[in-house]
Design a protein around this motif. Structure first.
Motif, PDB file in Angstrom:
ATOM      1  N   HIS A 295      22.727 -55.172  -5.086  1.00  0.00           N
ATOM      2  CA  HIS A 295      22.993 -54.393  -3.882  1.00  0.00           C
ATOM      3  C   HIS A 295      21.908 -54.618  -2.839  1.00  0.00           C
ATOM      4  CE1 HIS A 295      23.174 -50.810  -1.277  1.00  0.00           C
ATOM      5  NE2 HIS A 295      24.446 -50.715  -1.611  1.00  0.00           N
ATOM      6  N   GLU A 296      20.678 -54.576  -3.254  1.00  0.00           N
ATOM      7  CA  GLU A 296      19.552 -54.714  -2.323  1.00  0.00           C
ATOM      8  C   GLU A 296      19.586 -56.052  -1.594  1.00  0.00           C
ATOM      9  OE1 GLU A 296      14.632 -54.726  -2.370  1.00  0.00           O
ATOM     10  OE2 GLU A 296      15.764 -54.651  -4.254  1.00  0.00           O
ATOM     11  N   LEU A 297      19.823 -57.139  -2.338  1.00  0.00           N
ATOM     12  CA  LEU A 297      19.782 -58.461  -1.716  1.00  0.00           C
ATOM     13  C   LEU A 297      21.025 -58.759  -0.890  1.00  0.00           C
ATOM     14  CD1 LEU A 297      18.147 -60.648  -4.532  1.00  0.00           C
ATOM     15  CD2 LEU A 297      17.065 -59.586  -2.532  1.00  0.00           C
ATOM     16  N   VAL A 298      22.187 -58.312  -1.343  1.00  0.00           N
ATOM     17  CA  VAL A 298      23.397 -58.495  -0.541  1.00  0.00           C
ATOM     18  C   VAL A 298      23.234 -57.784   0.798  1.00  0.00           C
ATOM     19  CG1 VAL A 298      25.845 -57.902  -0.345  1.00  0.00           C
ATOM     20  CG2 VAL A 298      24.968 -58.880  -2.474  1.00  0.00           C
ATOM     21  N   ARG A 299      22.756 -56.571   0.758  1.00  0.00           N
ATOM     22  CA  ARG A 299      22.541 -55.803   1.984  1.00  0.00           C
ATOM     23  C   ARG A 299      21.524 -56.490   2.891  1.00  0.00           C
ATOM     24  NH1 ARG A 299      19.908 -51.223   4.201  1.00  0.00           N
ATOM     25  NH2 ARG A 299      21.350 -49.662   5.035  1.00  0.00           N
ATOM     26  N   ALA A 300      20.481 -57.051   2.291  1.00  0.00           N
ATOM     27  CA  ALA A 300      19.439 -57.719   3.075  1.00  0.00           C
ATOM     28  C   ALA A 300      19.996 -58.938   3.814  1.00  0.00           C
ATOM     29  CB  ALA A 300      18.286 -58.130   2.162  1.00  0.00           C
ATOM     30  N   VAL A 301      20.810 -59.734   3.133  1.00  0.00           N
ATOM     31  CA  VAL A 301      21.387 -60.921   3.775  1.00  0.00           C
ATOM     32  C   VAL A 301      22.317 -60.517   4.911  1.00  0.00           C
ATOM     33  CG1 VAL A 301      22.901 -62.921   3.423  1.00  0.00           C
ATOM     34  CG2 VAL A 301      21.145 -62.382   1.732  1.00  0.00           C
ATOM     35  N   LEU A 302      23.153 -59.494   4.681  1.00  0.00           N
ATOM     36  CA  LEU A 302      24.094 -59.052   5.706  1.00  0.00           C
ATOM     37  C   LEU A 302      23.386 -58.555   6.967  1.00  0.00           C
ATOM     38  CD1 LEU A 302      26.665 -57.113   3.490  1.00  0.00           C
ATOM     39  CD2 LEU A 302      27.060 -59.285   4.673  1.00  0.00           C
TER      40      LEU A 302
ATOM     41  N   MET B 274       8.752 -70.424  -3.970  1.00  0.00           N
ATOM     42  CA  MET B 274       9.263 -71.250  -5.058  1.00  0.00           C
ATOM     43  C   MET B 274      10.768 -71.421  -4.907  1.00  0.00           C
ATOM     44  SD  MET B 274       9.300 -68.583  -8.292  1.00  0.00           S
ATOM     45  CE  MET B 274      10.354 -69.619  -9.296  1.00  0.00           C
ATOM     46  N   THR B 275      11.327 -72.411  -5.582  1.00  0.00           N
ATOM     47  CA  THR B 275      12.762 -72.638  -5.618  1.00  0.00           C
ATOM     48  C   THR B 275      13.235 -72.498  -7.048  1.00  0.00           C
ATOM     49  OG1 THR B 275      12.685 -74.124  -3.724  1.00  0.00           O
ATOM     50  CG2 THR B 275      14.592 -74.308  -5.158  1.00  0.00           C
ATOM     51  N   ASP B 276      14.379 -71.880  -7.262  1.00  0.00           N
ATOM     52  CA  ASP B 276      14.924 -71.645  -8.600  1.00  0.00           C
ATOM     53  C   ASP B 276      15.098 -72.973  -9.313  1.00  0.00           C
ATOM     54  OD1 ASP B 276      16.242 -70.849 -10.830  1.00  0.00           O
ATOM     55  OD2 ASP B 276      17.607 -69.480  -9.794  1.00  0.00           O
TER      56      ASP B 276
ATOM     57  N   LYS C 174      12.895 -67.062   3.114  1.00  0.00           N
ATOM     58  CA  LYS C 174      12.343 -66.642   1.819  1.00  0.00           C
ATOM     59  C   LYS C 174      13.036 -65.331   1.447  1.00  0.00           C
ATOM     60  CE  LYS C 174       9.021 -67.682  -1.232  1.00  0.00           C
ATOM     61  NZ  LYS C 174       7.621 -67.393  -0.837  1.00  0.00           N
ATOM     62  N   LEU C 175      13.688 -65.345   0.291  1.00  0.00           N
ATOM     63  CA  LEU C 175      14.400 -64.159  -0.183  1.00  0.00           C
ATOM     64  C   LEU C 175      14.154 -63.993  -1.669  1.00  0.00           C
ATOM     65  CD1 LEU C 175      16.510 -61.930   0.693  1.00  0.00           C
ATOM     66  CD2 LEU C 175      18.278 -63.478  -0.177  1.00  0.00           C
ATOM     67  N   ASP C 176      13.646 -62.851  -2.069  1.00  0.00           N
ATOM     68  CA  ASP C 176      13.376 -62.570  -3.485  1.00  0.00           C
ATOM     69  C   ASP C 176      12.540 -63.687  -4.119  1.00  0.00           C
ATOM     70  OD1 ASP C 176      13.650 -60.816  -5.672  1.00  0.00           O
ATOM     71  OD2 ASP C 176      15.221 -62.075  -6.536  1.00  0.00           O
ATOM     72  N   ASP C 177      11.519 -64.123  -3.398  1.00  0.00           N
ATOM     73  CA  ASP C 177      10.602 -65.175  -3.849  1.00  0.00           C
ATOM     74  C   ASP C 177      11.275 -66.534  -4.040  1.00  0.00           C
ATOM     75  OD1 ASP C 177       8.333 -63.544  -3.866  1.00  0.00           O
ATOM     76  OD2 ASP C 177       8.765 -62.815  -5.890  1.00  0.00           O
ATOM     77  N   GLN C 178      12.453 -66.706  -3.466  1.00  0.00           N
ATOM     78  CA  GLN C 178      13.136 -67.997  -3.505  1.00  0.00           C
ATOM     79  C   GLN C 178      13.250 -68.530  -2.083  1.00  0.00           C
ATOM     80  OE1 GLN C 178      13.995 -69.511  -6.270  1.00  0.00           O
ATOM     81  NE2 GLN C 178      13.834 -67.864  -7.754  1.00  0.00           N
ATOM     82  N   LEU C 179      13.174 -69.846  -1.943  1.00  0.00           N
ATOM     83  CA  LEU C 179      13.319 -70.470  -0.639  1.00  0.00           C
ATOM     84  C   LEU C 179      14.761 -70.938  -0.460  1.00  0.00           C
ATOM     85  CD1 LEU C 179      12.043 -71.468   1.994  1.00  0.00           C
ATOM     86  CD2 LEU C 179      11.565 -73.649   0.824  1.00  0.00           C
ATOM     87  N   ILE C 180      15.447 -70.321   0.464  1.00  0.00           N
ATOM     88  CA  ILE C 180      16.795 -70.757   0.840  1.00  0.00           C
ATOM     89  C   ILE C 180      16.629 -71.643   2.067  1.00  0.00           C
ATOM     90  CG2 ILE C 180      19.074 -70.013   1.622  1.00  0.00           C
ATOM     91  CD1 ILE C 180      18.601 -67.391   0.145  1.00  0.00           C
TER      92      ILE C 180
END
Length: 402
Positions: free
Chosen positions: A53-60, A1-3, A297-303
């Motif tokens: 914290h979790e998502l920032v770390r995941a992207v990095l 999904m997209t926000d 796909k990150l945290d159920d969002q499509l980037i």
């Protein structure tokens, strides 16, 4: 999904009243409700903001997100009037991806080991003692930024690059202008030009007559003169600016938390913890950006490919899901896992040298001057809270027994 919710109208910057070290309040709300949220950028780009914290770390840690400068959209206010960043020049390894980044990092990583940086501890101690002696001779009040926070990392960068003693005052003065947020663009541009020319000549001198320093070591590699000059410039700006700001802003934070200052002065066993906690608590580099190279796909969002993601380090490092009571400065905390120095392949290359400098400089300052205090009301300290790198431009201090 997209926000599908409305996008943020830019990066939140409004801080809580009376809390100069705390992140903007809106970031905490977003972290709790929508840690990955749509955000509009000043140039009209529709991208994302990450606050947990979790998502920032995941992207990095995800190679599908690029660090290439020419792909980025800046979240900084006023960025709409700026041209898109150009392709990074040779040697500017923080703004490229593998395989170029891998080549540079491999050449440099072995020269920034924990062991090698700790070997510089004695020199850091000497430089720190010299600056403290000069402060004592001058007597209070002094500007701690000019007298202490800037000279220590500046002189250590000189040691690292092998700048001749006769040139160190020239180097120090122009370096201070480069990182001075109060300097005009013209002044900073002139200083960058002077430093760039100096470093180019230094590279040529090291090739002709190598000495015992990092730059001489690198002349034995396949790096070109241009690459070496740009690497030296990057090490200068990153190593001097961020560490100087940490020393200045960290001292300000300690002076605003006298119980923590006392703990550091009276219990040397907490020095390492104190440095990590100050890094976490202050998070002076507020944000970094990455751009998706493909749909992710990150945290159920499509980037989608081409969308820029802004990573809020200050929000991530105050995440209660990672750190208990995160808005409290606690020098006895085990703050391991903070993201103040990044994560992944672009984690700060000079982090061990910065740690050595802070481990020496903070306790030495509060031990030499046990009655150290602000010489002006706290609200009169010029804080760069919303700049790319937070800091204080001046920190007037005084002490008893002069």
């Amino acid at each position: 999904m997209t926000d599908s919710l409305p996008a943020l109208a830019g990066l939140p910057t409004t801080r809580p009243t009376g809390c100069p070290f705390d992140p903007p309040t809106e970031l905490a709300r977003l972290r709790e409700q929508r840690p990955l949220t749509r955000m509009s950028y000043p140039d009209g780009h529709l991208g994302w903001l990450v606050t947990s914290h979790e998502l920032v770390r995941a992207v990095l840690a995800d190679p599908r997100f690029s660090s290439r400068s020419e792909l980025m959209h800046s979240p900084a206010p006023g960025a709409a009037a700026m041209e898109r960043p150009p392709v990074a020049p040779p040697g500017m390894f923080i703004a490229v991806d593998p395989p170029e980044h891998t080549r540079y990092r491999r050449l440099l990583a072995g020269r920034f080991t924990v062991r090698r940086m700790r070997q510089l501890t004695a020199r850091v101690e000497e430089i720190t003692a010299e600056q403290l002696d000069a402060m004592e001779r001058q007597g209070p009040p002094v500007d701690l930024v000019q007298a202490y926070a800037q000279p220590i990392p500046a002189l250590m960068i000189c040691e690292l690059l092998g700048v001749p003693y006769a040139d160190r005052e020239f180097f120090r003065q122009h370096s201070a202008t480069v990182i001075n947020q109060a300097a005009t663009k013209e002044e900073q541009g002139a200083a960058i030009g002077a430093i760039g020319g100096f470093l180019h000549e230094l590279v040529l001198a090291k090739r002709a007559e190598p000495t015992d320093d990092l730059l001489s070591d690198l002349t034995t590699s396949d790096l070109s003169d241009e690459e070496l000059t740009n690497i030296a410039m990057l090490l200068l700006v990153a190593g001097l600016g961020s560490t100087a700001d940490m020393l200045g802003l960290g001292a300000f934070a300690l002076l605003r938390h006298p119980d923590q200052l006392t703990a550091l002065r009276t219990d040397p066993t907490i020095t390492d913890q104190a440095v990590e906690e100050l890094l976490r608590y202050l998070s002076i580099t507020h944000t970094r950006t990455r751009t998706a190279l493909e749909d992710v796909k990150l945290d159920d969002q499509l980037i989608r490919a081409g969308e820029t993601v802004t990573l809020s380090f200050q929000a991530a490092n105050r995440d209660p899901g990672r750190f208990a009571d995160p808005d409290t400065l606690d020098l006895r905390r085990q703050a391991t896992g903070h993201l103040a120095l990044g994560h992944g392949i672009h984690q700060c290359l000079g982090q061990q040298l910065a740690r050595v400098e802070m481990r020496v400089a903070y306790p030495a300052l509060v031990t030499r001057f046990p009655t150290l205090r602000l010489a002006v009301p706290p609200e009169d300290v010029p804080l760069r809270g919303n700049a790319d790198i937070a800091g204080v431009d001046r920190l007037p201090v005084t002490w008893e027994g002069a």
